[in-house]
Design a protein around this motif. Structure first.
Motif, PDB file in Angstrom:
ATOM      1  N   ALA A   1       0.821  -1.224   0.000  1.00  0.00           N
ATOM      2  CA  ALA A   1       0.000   0.000   0.000  1.00  0.00           C
ATOM      3  C   ALA A   1       0.848   1.265   0.000  1.00  0.00           C
ATOM      4  O   ALA A   1       0.579   2.209  -0.750  1.00  0.00           O
ATOM      5  CB  ALA A   1      -0.933  -0.016   1.210  1.00  0.00           C
ATOM      6  N   SER A   2       1.885   1.302   0.850  1.00  0.00           N
ATOM      7  CA  SER A   2       2.714   2.502   0.881  1.00  0.00           C
ATOM      8  C   SER A   2       3.508   2.649  -0.408  1.00  0.00           C
ATOM      9  O   SER A   2       3.718   3.768  -0.899  1.00  0.00           O
ATOM     10  CB  SER A   2       3.663   2.460   2.085  1.00  0.00           C
ATOM     11  OG  SER A   2       4.525   1.338   2.003  1.00  0.00           O
ATOM     12  N   THR A   3       3.941   1.522  -0.973  1.00  0.00           N
ATOM     13  CA  THR A   3       4.704   1.557  -2.226  1.00  0.00           C
ATOM     14  C   THR A   3       3.868   2.141  -3.357  1.00  0.00           C
ATOM     15  O   THR A   3       4.366   2.906  -4.193  1.00  0.00           O
ATOM     16  CB  THR A   3       5.168   0.140  -2.605  1.00  0.00           C
ATOM     17  OG1 THR A   3       5.893  -0.416  -1.516  1.00  0.00           O
ATOM     18  CG2 THR A   3       6.041   0.156  -3.836  1.00  0.00           C
ATOM     19  N   VAL A   4       2.584   1.796  -3.380  1.00  0.00           N
ATOM     20  CA  VAL A   4       1.693   2.249  -4.455  1.00  0.00           C
ATOM     21  C   VAL A   4       1.151   3.647  -4.183  1.00  0.00           C
ATOM     22  O   VAL A   4       1.215   4.545  -5.034  1.00  0.00           O
ATOM     23  CB  VAL A   4       0.526   1.258  -4.644  1.00  0.00           C
ATOM     24  CG1 VAL A   4      -0.501   1.798  -5.652  1.00  0.00           C
ATOM     25  CG2 VAL A   4       1.049  -0.109  -5.089  1.00  0.00           C
ATOM     26  N   TYR A   5       0.626   3.859  -2.970  1.00  0.00           N
ATOM     27  CA  TYR A   5      -0.153   5.076  -2.728  1.00  0.00           C
ATOM     28  C   TYR A   5       0.650   6.251  -2.175  1.00  0.00           C
ATOM     29  O   TYR A   5       0.226   7.402  -2.322  1.00  0.00           O
ATOM     30  CB  TYR A   5      -1.337   4.765  -1.805  1.00  0.00           C
ATOM     31  CG  TYR A   5      -2.480   4.127  -2.555  1.00  0.00           C
ATOM     32  CD1 TYR A   5      -3.357   4.903  -3.311  1.00  0.00           C
ATOM     33  CD2 TYR A   5      -2.673   2.755  -2.535  1.00  0.00           C
ATOM     34  CE1 TYR A   5      -4.395   4.326  -4.016  1.00  0.00           C
ATOM     35  CE2 TYR A   5      -3.716   2.161  -3.238  1.00  0.00           C
ATOM     36  CZ  TYR A   5      -4.569   2.956  -3.979  1.00  0.00           C
ATOM     37  OH  TYR A   5      -5.611   2.380  -4.689  1.00  0.00           O
ATOM     38  N   ALA A   6       1.794   6.011  -1.530  1.00  0.00           N
ATOM     39  CA  ALA A   6       2.596   7.149  -1.067  1.00  0.00           C
ATOM     40  C   ALA A   6       3.078   8.007  -2.240  1.00  0.00           C
ATOM     41  O   ALA A   6       2.940   9.243  -2.201  1.00  0.00           O
ATOM     42  CB  ALA A   6       3.769   6.659  -0.219  1.00  0.00           C
ATOM     43  N   PRO A   7       3.621   7.403  -3.311  1.00  0.00           N
ATOM     44  CA  PRO A   7       4.003   8.239  -4.459  1.00  0.00           C
ATOM     45  C   PRO A   7       2.809   8.925  -5.129  1.00  0.00           C
ATOM     46  O   PRO A   7       2.930  10.074  -5.588  1.00  0.00           O
ATOM     47  CB  PRO A   7       4.662   7.241  -5.429  1.00  0.00           C
ATOM     48  CG  PRO A   7       5.055   6.087  -4.587  1.00  0.00           C
ATOM     49  CD  PRO A   7       4.039   6.001  -3.507  1.00  0.00           C
ATOM     50  N   ILE A   8       1.673   8.233  -5.199  1.00  0.00           N
ATOM     51  CA  ILE A   8       0.480   8.852  -5.794  1.00  0.00           C
ATOM     52  C   ILE A   8       0.045  10.060  -4.972  1.00  0.00           C
ATOM     53  O   ILE A   8      -0.265  11.135  -5.516  1.00  0.00           O
ATOM     54  CB  ILE A   8      -0.666   7.821  -5.893  1.00  0.00           C
ATOM     55  CG1 ILE A   8      -0.328   6.756  -6.935  1.00  0.00           C
ATOM     56  CG2 ILE A   8      -1.992   8.511  -6.233  1.00  0.00           C
ATOM     57  CD1 ILE A   8      -1.325   5.618  -6.996  1.00  0.00           C
ATOM     58  N   THR A   9       0.025   9.895  -3.640  1.00  0.00           N
ATOM     59  CA  THR A   9      -0.347  11.011  -2.765  1.00  0.00           C
ATOM     60  C   THR A   9       0.638  12.161  -2.913  1.00  0.00           C
ATOM     61  O   THR A   9       0.238  13.343  -2.985  1.00  0.00           O
ATOM     62  CB  THR A   9      -0.409  10.538  -1.300  1.00  0.00           C
ATOM     63  OG1 THR A   9      -1.324   9.447  -1.192  1.00  0.00           O
ATOM     64  CG2 THR A   9      -0.857  11.667  -0.387  1.00  0.00           C
ATOM     65  N   ALA A  10       1.932  11.842  -2.970  1.00  0.00           N
ATOM     66  CA  ALA A  10       2.950  12.887  -3.133  1.00  0.00           C
ATOM     67  C   ALA A  10       2.772  13.622  -4.461  1.00  0.00           C
ATOM     68  O   ALA A  10       2.902  14.855  -4.524  1.00  0.00           O
ATOM     69  CB  ALA A  10       4.340  12.268  -3.050  1.00  0.00           C
ATOM     70  N   PHE A  11       2.457  12.875  -5.531  1.00  0.00           N
ATOM     71  CA  PHE A  11       2.226  13.500  -6.845  1.00  0.00           C
ATOM     72  C   PHE A  11       1.045  14.458  -6.777  1.00  0.00           C
ATOM     73  O   PHE A  11       1.103  15.590  -7.295  1.00  0.00           O
ATOM     74  CB  PHE A  11       1.978  12.418  -7.892  1.00  0.00           C
ATOM     75  CG  PHE A  11       1.523  12.946  -9.221  1.00  0.00           C
ATOM     76  CD1 PHE A  11       2.429  13.486 -10.121  1.00  0.00           C
ATOM     77  CD2 PHE A  11       0.169  12.939  -9.560  1.00  0.00           C
ATOM     78  CE1 PHE A  11       1.999  13.997 -11.342  1.00  0.00           C
ATOM     79  CE2 PHE A  11      -0.261  13.441 -10.780  1.00  0.00           C
ATOM     80  CZ  PHE A  11       0.659  13.980 -11.671  1.00  0.00           C
ATOM     81  N   LEU A  12      -0.043  14.026  -6.136  1.00  0.00           N
ATOM     82  CA  LEU A  12      -1.228  14.880  -6.025  1.00  0.00           C
ATOM     83  C   LEU A  12      -0.933  16.126  -5.196  1.00  0.00           C
ATOM     84  O   LEU A  12      -1.414  17.225  -5.510  1.00  0.00           O
ATOM     85  CB  LEU A  12      -2.384  14.095  -5.404  1.00  0.00           C
ATOM     86  CG  LEU A  12      -2.983  12.977  -6.264  1.00  0.00           C
ATOM     87  CD1 LEU A  12      -3.972  12.140  -5.450  1.00  0.00           C
ATOM     88  CD2 LEU A  12      -3.668  13.553  -7.501  1.00  0.00           C
ATOM     89  N   LEU A  13      -0.124  15.966  -4.149  1.00  0.00           N
ATOM     90  CA  LEU A  13       0.223  17.117  -3.312  1.00  0.00           C
ATOM     91  C   LEU A  13       1.089  18.118  -4.069  1.00  0.00           C
ATOM     92  O   LEU A  13       1.044  19.323  -3.782  1.00  0.00           O
ATOM     93  CB  LEU A  13       0.946  16.641  -2.049  1.00  0.00           C
ATOM     94  CG  LEU A  13       0.068  15.915  -1.019  1.00  0.00           C
ATOM     95  CD1 LEU A  13       0.929  15.208   0.016  1.00  0.00           C
ATOM     96  CD2 LEU A  13      -0.886  16.894  -0.338  1.00  0.00           C
TER      97      LEU A  13
END
Length: 394
Positions: free
Chosen positions: A150-162
């Motif tokens: 989950a962190s591998t997939v969604y941490a970068p996605i969240t960072a991109f959105l931020l």
């Protein structure tokens, strides 16, 4: 060829739906906040301590609410329970984005905490245990391996959105993603009700007094203490491995790599747990894993260097942490069977979940009192060694 009622309790695609649901639930309801702390504090002026405190409060709420969720799973089935949990989670993330002040930010994470109780591992563990019975270890491993990404997939996605939007808009997008991904998965691929089996009938007839007898027994309480203490120690040290390694002279980049390798160690540990023979007693498995946790923590606490040896000890400890996740998932069924599993496991997991919520804060707090992270690790290793003695009675 006729299939048993227990097998028909497993909807086609149900395991896949649970795996994908856990991936997005952990990614959006759990890992999004650590990524967003800095943008939130920069924009609002709220301290990082208060922001993470709201998140931890939500996790504690999820621990308490999980007891009631377990009962719902036993008596109402998983479809409505986890679907409502998803929608409540989406609402909580919307409230996070809308929060005009710190009190409302806390309220938002309290709502998210109720959602976490119906969307994260404990209810999914209960469902897989009901679906697969004695063959539960392999599907539990598959689900936790996927959830571990989950962190591998969604941490970068969240960072991109931020980077692309402000943090409030980011949370609106995350809320939409949670609702769109998980609502159909939980509604269409989980049971509306449990199909009646001999065991299901027995579970429905299980009197409250019998459940109380189990949950108030000395063995149950000792097992909770052992599990919760081991979670506190493992999480307090491994989550705070970066400042601990920096204290030993390792540069930030290498320390950050060690944190990532701990995650890889967790995955390896779960694979190992799934392939080891399970013919021995659950007490023996518990004792061996807790002793392994103590050994890993003592290694981190006492090895002065070189850096590669410290990192190896951290990865080993991460693998024990991965084993421990599956140990939690199987502990109740291995000892007391699957009758009223949701109810009993909800009670069992409550203190473990609460301690897991406090561990990231407990490590730095203890380190500040003792003077450094090395002494904090010594305390956690000693604490784990102490409960290893109790593990022989679990």
């Amino acid at each position: 060829m006729a299939t048993s009622p227990a097998a028909r309790n497993r909807p086609r695609g149900g395991l896949t739906a649970l795996c994908v649901g856990q991936l997005s639930s952990w990614g959006l309801l759990y890992y999004s906040l650590p990524v967003a702390v800095h943008p939130i504090t920069e924009d609002t002026g709220w301290s990082a301590t208060w922001v993470t405190g709201a998140f931890s409060l939500g996790l504690i709420i999820s621990a308490v609410a999980g007891i009631y969720v377990g009962r719902l799973l036993d008596h109402r089935g998983p479809r409505i329970t986890m679907t409502v949990g998803t929608l409540l989670g989406a609402a909580g993330l919307v409230l996070v984005g809308l929060a005009p002040n710190l009190p409302m930010f806390f309220v938002a994470w309290i709502v998210a905490g109720f959602a976490q109780s119906a969307a994260l591992y404990p209810p999914a563990f209960a469902i897989i245990t009901r679906w697969y019975g004695p063959a539960r270890v392999r599907p539990l491993t598959i689900m936790t391996l996927v959830g571990g990404l989950a962190s591998t997939v969604y941490a970068p996605i969240t960072a991109f959105l931020l980077d692309a939007f402000d943090w409030r808009t980011t949370y609106f997008i995350l809320a939409t993603a949670l609702a769109v991904i998980n609502t159909p998965l939980h509604y269409f691929f989980l049971n509306s009700r449990w199909e009646a089996t001999g065991e299901t009938h027995k579970a429905r007839r299980t009197p409250t007094t019998e459940i109380r007898t189990i949950t108030r027994s000395s063995r149950f309480i000792v097992l909770q203490i052992v599990m919760a203490t081991t979670v506190l120690a493992l999480f307090s040290v491994t989550i705070n491995i970066i400042p601990l390694l920096i204290e030993r002279g390792i540069d930030y980049r290498m320390a950050a790599l060690a944190l990532g390798l701990i995650g890889a160690g967790q995955v390896a540990g779960r694979v190992v747990f799934s392939v080891i023979p399970h013919g021995d007693s659950p007490k023996t498995r518990t004792y061996v894993i807790v002793i392994g946790a103590a050994a890993g923590l003592w290694a981190i606490a006492l090895i002065p260097g070189p850096g590669w040896l410290l990192i190896a000890a951290a990865v080993l400890t991460g693998s024990i942490r991965g084993c421990h996740t599956l140990l939690q998932a199987t502990a109740v069924a291995d000892r007391w069977g699957t009758n009223s599993f949701g109810t009993i496991n909800g009670i069992f997991m409550a203190p473990i979940t609460a301690v897991g919520a406090l561990a990231p804060v407990a490590g730095p707090l203890l380190a500040s009192q003792l003077g450094n992270y090395g002494l904090m690790a010594v305390c956690m290793a000693a604490l784990t060694s102490l409960v290893a003695v109790l593990a022989v009675k679990s």
